[in-house]
Design an enzyme around this catalytic site. Structure first.
Site, PDB file in Angstrom:
ATOM      1  N   HIS A  80       0.988  -1.265   0.019  1.00  0.00           N
ATOM      2  CA  HIS A  80       0.040   0.010  -0.045  1.00  0.00           C
ATOM      3  C   HIS A  80       0.974   1.265  -0.092  1.00  0.00           C
ATOM      4  CE1 HIS A  80      -3.497   2.462   2.077  1.00  0.00           C
ATOM      5  NE2 HIS A  80      -2.974   3.021   0.929  1.00  0.00           N
ATOM      6  N   HIS A 123       2.760  10.907   1.445  1.00  0.00           N
ATOM      7  CA  HIS A 123       3.613  10.332   2.401  1.00  0.00           C
ATOM      8  C   HIS A 123       5.182  10.586   2.378  1.00  0.00           C
ATOM      9  CE1 HIS A 123       0.012   8.971   4.387  1.00  0.00           C
ATOM     10  NE2 HIS A 123      -0.444   8.336   3.120  1.00  0.00           N
ATOM     11  N   GLU A 173       1.124   8.089  -3.337  1.00  0.00           N
ATOM     12  CA  GLU A 173       1.731   7.803  -2.006  1.00  0.00           C
ATOM     13  C   GLU A 173       3.114   8.423  -1.875  1.00  0.00           C
ATOM     14  OE1 GLU A 173       0.829   5.486   0.378  1.00  0.00           O
ATOM     15  OE2 GLU A 173      -0.978   5.881  -0.654  1.00  0.00           O
TER      16      GLU A 173
END
Length: 289
Positions: free
Chosen positions: A84, A149, A145
């Site tokens: 993920h 992040h 992502e």
């Protein structure tokens, strides 16, 4: 006596002035990896002169490796969890998102950065196999992502590489390190070894799943997430940093996020299972993406 006290105050003030800039000056903030001390404390360890530097991850001193199990629609191989993301959280479990728009990747260019610019077709193939998007192209997930992040990992900023930084090297390393860390944790095999396998009929307790993962994580707790069908959907592994991200010196720690699965009746559904047979609603979105 008064003169001595006054002199002591002046000396103390001078020392404090000399020490304090170590935590805040641009010189320390931009110290390249090559100048980091050999012994760097573990992140989330409290006050240190390395705070806000390229050598010590702060304020996001917790690194989380997160894995998906998507069964409807199925993504990735039938015998492995897919990747993920790689997230950084504060030491208290809070977190920042989209931390630096100047570092964002746009236009679905990550495959080119990995495969062409850095000539790593092997890594790109691993990403194509294991870092899958269940609702769109894989490139969209990779871009999300990283922007959401990856830009929050302060020890992976371009200036931390010094003069030797090549274009997009920090982006390439984020994906390289995420895949390498993901390969350490074969969650499917961990569960399989404990007799926990995908099934259309069998269910498990949260304790059974958690214990199987904890046993393979040096005794540290791991967070498990279920969807609105009480079916296992995600696994989160928590770490501290010891040095910058590029050192890949990660220290396993207990989960900082509670699991949301029921105590029993947890489903672990095989990929390609038709969820409409148990619930008209599909799997709910992850708590944090």
């Amino acid at each position: 006596m008064a003169l001595r006290m006054y002199s002591s105050i002046i000396i103390f003030a001078a020392l404090a002035q000399a020490i304090m800039p170590l935590e805040s000056t641009p010189l320390i903030h931009q110290t390249p990896f090559s100048m980091c001390p050999e012994e760097i404390p573990e992140s989330c360890g409290g006050t240190t002169p390395l705070l806000d530097s390229c050598c010590y991850e702060d304020p996001s001193g917790v690194l989380i490796l997160t894995q998906f199990w998507h069964y409807d629609p199925a993504t990735g191989p039938s015998d492995r969890f897919t990747l993920h993301g790689l997230w950084s959280d504060h030491c208290d479990g809070t977190y920042d998102l989209f931390c630096n728009s100047l570092l964002n990747v746009v236009g679905g260019n990550i495959g080119n950065i990995v495969g062409e610019q850095h000539n790593d077709q092997a890594l790109l193939q691993k990403m194509n196999d294991s870092w899958k998007n269940f609702n769109g192209t894989d490139e969209l997930l990779w871009e999300l992502e990283y922007n959401k992040h990856g830009t929050c990992i302060n020890t992976n900023r371009p200036e931390c590489y010094g003069n030797g930084h090549t274009p997009d090297e920090h982006i390439y390393n984020y994906f390289k390190i995420a895949v390498a860390l993901d390969e350490r944790y074969s969650s499917y095999r961990f569960l399989e070894a404990a007799g926990i396998v995908p099934s259309e009929t069998n269910t498990y307790t949260s304790a059974q799943i958690s214990e199987a993962l904890r046993t393979n994580y040096d005794g540290h707790s791991v967070s498990i997430k279920c969807d609105n069908n009480s079916a296992l959907q995600e696994i989160w592994y928590f770490h501290h940093f010891k040095g910058p991200l590029i050192s890949q010196n990660f220290v396993k720690i207990d989960s900082l996020s509670p699991s949301n699965c029921p105590s029993d009746g947890v489903k672990y559904l095989p990929k390609n299972f038709n969820v409409s047979t148990i619930n008209e609603a599909g799997p709910c979105a992850s708590i944090k993406s």
